[in-house]
Motif scaffolding. Structure first.
Motif, mmCIF file in Angstrom:
data_model
loop_
_atom_site.group_PDB
_atom_site.id
_atom_site.type_symbol
_atom_site.label_atom_id
_atom_site.label_comp_id
_atom_site.label_asym_id
_atom_site.label_seq_id
_atom_site.Cartn_x
_atom_site.Cartn_y
_atom_site.Cartn_z
ATOM 1 N N TRP A 127 42.593 17.099 34.162
ATOM 2 C CA TRP A 127 41.498 17.488 34.141
ATOM 3 C C TRP A 127 41.161 18.753 35.774
ATOM 4 N N VAL A 128 40.749 17.813 36.681
ATOM 5 C CA VAL A 128 40.762 18.001 38.428
ATOM 6 C C VAL A 128 41.674 19.102 38.604
ATOM 7 N N VAL A 129 43.149 19.013 38.368
ATOM 8 C CA VAL A 129 44.013 19.657 38.996
ATOM 9 C C VAL A 129 43.770 20.705 38.242
ATOM 10 N N LEU A 130 44.080 21.154 36.364
ATOM 11 C CA LEU A 130 43.909 21.910 35.897
ATOM 12 C C LEU A 130 42.681 22.918 36.438
ATOM 13 N N PHE A 131 41.582 22.488 36.364
ATOM 14 C CA PHE A 131 40.106 23.097 36.680
ATOM 15 C C PHE A 131 40.849 23.819 38.104
ATOM 16 N N TYR A 132 40.634 23.429 38.828
ATOM 17 C CA TYR A 132 41.052 23.906 39.771
ATOM 18 C C TYR A 132 42.498 25.019 39.860
ATOM 19 N N GLY A 133 43.314 24.593 39.511
ATOM 20 C CA GLY A 133 44.478 25.736 39.191
ATOM 21 C C GLY A 133 43.987 27.188 39.031
ATOM 22 N N PHE A 134 42.817 27.012 37.653
ATOM 23 C CA PHE A 134 42.810 28.016 37.028
ATOM 24 C C PHE A 134 41.707 28.897 37.912
ATOM 25 N N PHE A 135 40.672 27.760 38.340
ATOM 26 C CA PHE A 135 40.079 28.875 39.989
ATOM 27 C C PHE A 135 40.572 29.401 40.780
ATOM 28 N N ILE A 136 41.095 28.731 41.541
ATOM 29 C CA ILE A 136 42.118 28.910 42.496
ATOM 30 C C ILE A 136 42.885 30.001 42.099
ATOM 31 N N ASN A 137 43.666 29.963 40.766
ATOM 32 C CA ASN A 137 44.823 31.262 40.215
ATOM 33 C C ASN A 137 43.790 32.908 40.408
ATOM 34 N N LEU A 138 42.561 32.285 39.139
ATOM 35 C CA LEU A 138 41.586 33.288 38.868
ATOM 36 C C LEU A 138 41.239 34.135 40.309
ATOM 37 N N GLN A 139 41.114 33.355 40.850
ATOM 38 C CA GLN A 139 40.511 33.837 42.750
ATOM 39 C C GLN A 139 41.557 35.086 43.370
ATOM 40 N N ASN A 140 42.979 34.084 43.344
ATOM 41 C CA ASN A 140 44.368 34.870 44.314
ATOM 42 C C ASN A 140 44.456 36.575 43.218
ATOM 43 N N PHE A 141 44.105 36.082 42.188
ATOM 44 C CA PHE A 141 44.558 37.551 41.423
ATOM 45 C C PHE A 141 43.803 38.277 41.026
ATOM 46 N N GLY A 142 41.644 38.098 41.179
ATOM 47 C CA GLY A 142 41.116 38.540 41.239
ATOM 48 C C GLY A 142 40.754 39.130 42.702
ATOM 49 N N ILE A 143 40.507 38.472 43.381
ATOM 50 C CA ILE A 143 40.375 38.844 44.984
ATOM 51 C C ILE A 143 40.859 38.655 46.509
ATOM 52 N N ASP A 144 41.863 38.802 45.450
ATOM 53 C CA ASP A 144 42.758 37.489 46.891
ATOM 54 C C ASP A 144 43.346 39.306 47.643
ATOM 55 N N GLN A 145 43.713 39.436 48.747
ATOM 56 C CA GLN A 145 43.661 40.512 49.033
ATOM 57 C C GLN A 145 45.358 40.909 49.528
ATOM 58 N N ASN A 146 46.095 39.432 48.863
ATOM 59 C CA ASN A 146 47.565 39.868 49.324
ATOM 60 C C ASN A 146 47.913 39.860 48.253
ATOM 61 N N TYR A 147 46.929 40.179 47.169
ATOM 62 C CA TYR A 147 47.646 40.728 45.232
ATOM 63 C C TYR A 147 47.125 41.992 45.389
ATOM 64 N N VAL A 148 45.652 42.088 45.917
ATOM 65 C CA VAL A 148 45.355 43.269 45.490
ATOM 66 C C VAL A 148 46.207 44.494 46.251
ATOM 67 N N GLN A 149 46.614 43.941 46.962
ATOM 68 C CA GLN A 149 47.528 44.909 47.873
ATOM 69 C C GLN A 149 48.334 45.590 46.883
ATOM 70 N N ARG A 150 49.189 44.935 46.258
ATOM 71 C CA ARG A 150 50.046 44.717 46.380
ATOM 72 C C ARG A 150 49.902 45.798 44.571
ATOM 73 N N TYR A 151 48.747 45.541 43.664
ATOM 74 C CA TYR A 151 48.581 46.322 42.602
ATOM 75 C C TYR A 151 48.772 47.511 42.807
ATOM 76 N N MET A 152 47.750 48.210 44.577
ATOM 77 C CA MET A 152 48.029 49.083 44.913
ATOM 78 C C MET A 152 49.431 49.640 44.849
ATOM 79 N N SER A 153 50.206 48.457 45.822
ATOM 80 C CA SER A 153 51.792 49.456 46.021
ATOM 81 C C SER A 153 52.292 50.021 44.739
ATOM 82 N N ALA A 154 51.901 49.550 43.660
ATOM 83 C CA ALA A 154 52.484 49.395 42.807
ATOM 84 C C ALA A 154 52.576 51.372 42.367
ATOM 85 N N LYS A 155 53.807 52.452 41.808
ATOM 86 C CA LYS A 155 53.286 53.030 40.888
ATOM 87 C C LYS A 155 52.582 53.755 39.884
ATOM 88 N N THR A 156 52.433 53.115 39.036
ATOM 89 C CA THR A 156 51.335 53.069 38.016
ATOM 90 C C THR A 156 50.243 51.525 37.556
#
Length: 499
Positions: free
Chosen positions: A234-263
């Motif tokens: 459960w510790v790893v699952l909770f950590y993974g969910f929060f860190i991945n939610l952060q990756n997808f939600g506020i990580d510049q690495n991912y956001v730039q990829r959202y913006m690089s797509a055509k649509t």
């Protein structure tokens, strides 16, 4: 251990080809800073998806995950199981948000909601996280090179870091994404080849690996008890969910990829593809670690005594690649690991440079010439690269690179996810409430991070954080989020004469 001439030539040729491929984007005609940061929004979704996958993988997964499985069990694989839920939130909410805002910065939204302090806070936390990430990857890149050539690890880190800085400062996000796509394909192929070779080398094949792994609890996902002082399921699952939610939600690495797509539809498709692909591939890496354990359990004479201890666990897989793979394949696999690490570091340098330019220089609609923007991007990349070298040099004394990276990313995240969720889920939360909530969250994170190190006396044991280190981001996020809502309720009631 020396590297055969064939492998050395493959290593040099492959690495050189990738390097020049990345640099070639620098010489494109009429190149703008928008091309540098988002690729002109003309990159196909499959390539962006492979790049998202490669951002997950890098050399951290390729080397640290097998080392972790070899050393302990599959407890860390639970991290991967949290990805689908986080990806769902990304596709449902985050991608549409950023495509609507149409800003190259992931933190522009925070300034709209809470003012410039929120954007500055998130940007600084992001840059600190990237330094920890790049430092870890540089260290893990040095391991196979050390096994190949016997050079000093510190020398390799410095040389590699300087090499990557040049590559990153010239390529831009378009070069990063296309290089990631190539490396992702090669890395998956190489990992499959390694596992098949280990299986073929075992006297009784797959059955023997499974039997040895089961006898030594290698397939254990961790305790299912709700105990938060240890690395349970459960510790790893909770950590993974929060860190991945952060990756997808506020990580510049991912956001730039959202913006690089055509649509927007293409961005969503890329997110699903890249995130879901990581799950079976990470499983493959854990299987490699367990197979290596069975292999060296069966043939202990093949493993040098210096690699059998805890500190050297991350070097097990590189040693196998060098010692056991056929000629030519070794050079190709080492080169692909090296180039993937370079590509991932260049992603962080590119994204960090973008954050520095958009969040600290181009505030309040300040206009810069294209030449000055490129100069800021290049200088920022160089500074981040040099600092990451220093972080990497400090990583050489850690027990497990994966554990260290997880701890540092959790601490440096600073509860930014909680602030983002406050602004995203409620329009009622105001600046003052968010500010106080973040201060409370930072104090909690500091307590959780520092007391395990500094509280050693039995007299002060009650003040020591009893929770596992990975829960820092979980607790920090929840504290900020709940504090903001409670403060809003209190202030709202007071303003209406209720208290």
């Amino acid at each position: 251990m020396g590297l055969p001439l064939v492998d050395l030539l493959v290593f040099i040729l492959y690495l050189t080809a990738i390097l020049f491929f990345g640099i070639s984007f620098y010489f494109k005609k009429n190149r703008t800073t928008n091309d540098y940061m988002t690729g002109g929004q003309r990159i196909p979704s499959w390539a962006i998806g492979m790049s998202i996958f490669a951002t997950f993988v890098s050399s951290i997964s390729f080397l640290a995950l097998p080392g972790k499985a070899y050393l302990s069990n599959w407890n860390s694989f639970v991290f991967s199981l949290s990805i689908p839920l986080a990806a769902f939130f990304a596709v449902k909410f985050f991608v549409p948000l950023y495509r609507k805002i149409n800003s190259q910065s992931a933190y522009y939204h925070l300034e709209e909601r809470f003012g410039s302090w929120a954007r500055n806070y998130a940007s600084i936390c992001y840059l600190l996280t990237q330094l920890a990430r790049m430092g870890t990857i540089l260290y893990l890149l040095a391991l196979p090179t050390n096994a190949l050539l016997g050079w000093d690890i510190n020398t390799i880190i410095i040389g590699t870091g300087l090499f990557v800085i040049v590559y990153a400062a010239m390529g831009g996000i378009e070069a990063v994404i296309w290089t990631d796509a190539i490396q992702g394909i090669v890395l998956i192929s190489g990992a499959i080849a390694c596992l098949l070779l280990i299986v073929a080398s075992m006297p009784e094949g797959t059955d023997q690996i499974i039997e040895i792994g089961r006898d030594n609890n290698k397939f254990d996902l961790g305790s299912f008890n709700f105990k938060f002082t240890e690395s349970t399921f459960w510790v790893v699952l909770f950590y993974g969910f929060f860190i991945n939610l952060q990756n997808f939600g506020i990580d510049q690495n991912y956001v730039q990829r959202y913006m690089s797509a055509k649509t927007e539809k293409a961005a969503k498709r890329s997110t699903w593809f890249g995130s879901l692909l990581y799950i079976p591939v990470s499983l493959l890496f854990f299987m490699i670690g367990t197979a290596l354990f069975a292999y060296y359990k069966t043939f202990p004479e093949l493993l040098p005594s210096t690699l059998g201890n805890i500190i050297e666990a991350d070097k097990i897989f590189p040693y196998f690649i060098v010692a056991e793979l056929p000629k030519g394949v070794t050079g190709l696999l080492i080169a692909s690991i090296f180039a993937a690490g370079m590509s991932t570091i260049s992603t962080s340098i590119n994204s960090s440079s973008t954050v520095i330019l958009t969040d600290f220089f181009k505030r309040n609609n300040k206009e810069f010439s294209s030449k000055n923007e490129f100069r800021i991007l290049a200088i920022s990349g160089i500074i981040m690269g040099v600092l990451s070298i220093l972080v990497s040099l400090a990583m050489t004394s850690v027990k497990s690179a994966l554990d260290t990276w997880w701890a540092l990313s959790s601490i440096f995240s600073g509860g930014v996810l909680g602030l983002f969720l406050l602004g995203f889920l409620s329009r009622k939360i105001k600046k003052i409430e968010a500010t106080i909530a973040v201060i409370i969250g930072i104090l909690v994170i500091a307590w959780m991070s520092l007391t395990p190190v500094f509280v050693t006396s039995e007299k002060w044991i009650l003040f020591k954080n009893p929770l596992h280190t990975n829960l820092t981001i979980v607790v920090g996020t929840i504290v900020i989020f709940l504090s903001g809502f409670l403060l809003n309720i209190l202030l709202h009631n007071k303003n209406n004469g209720l208290i």
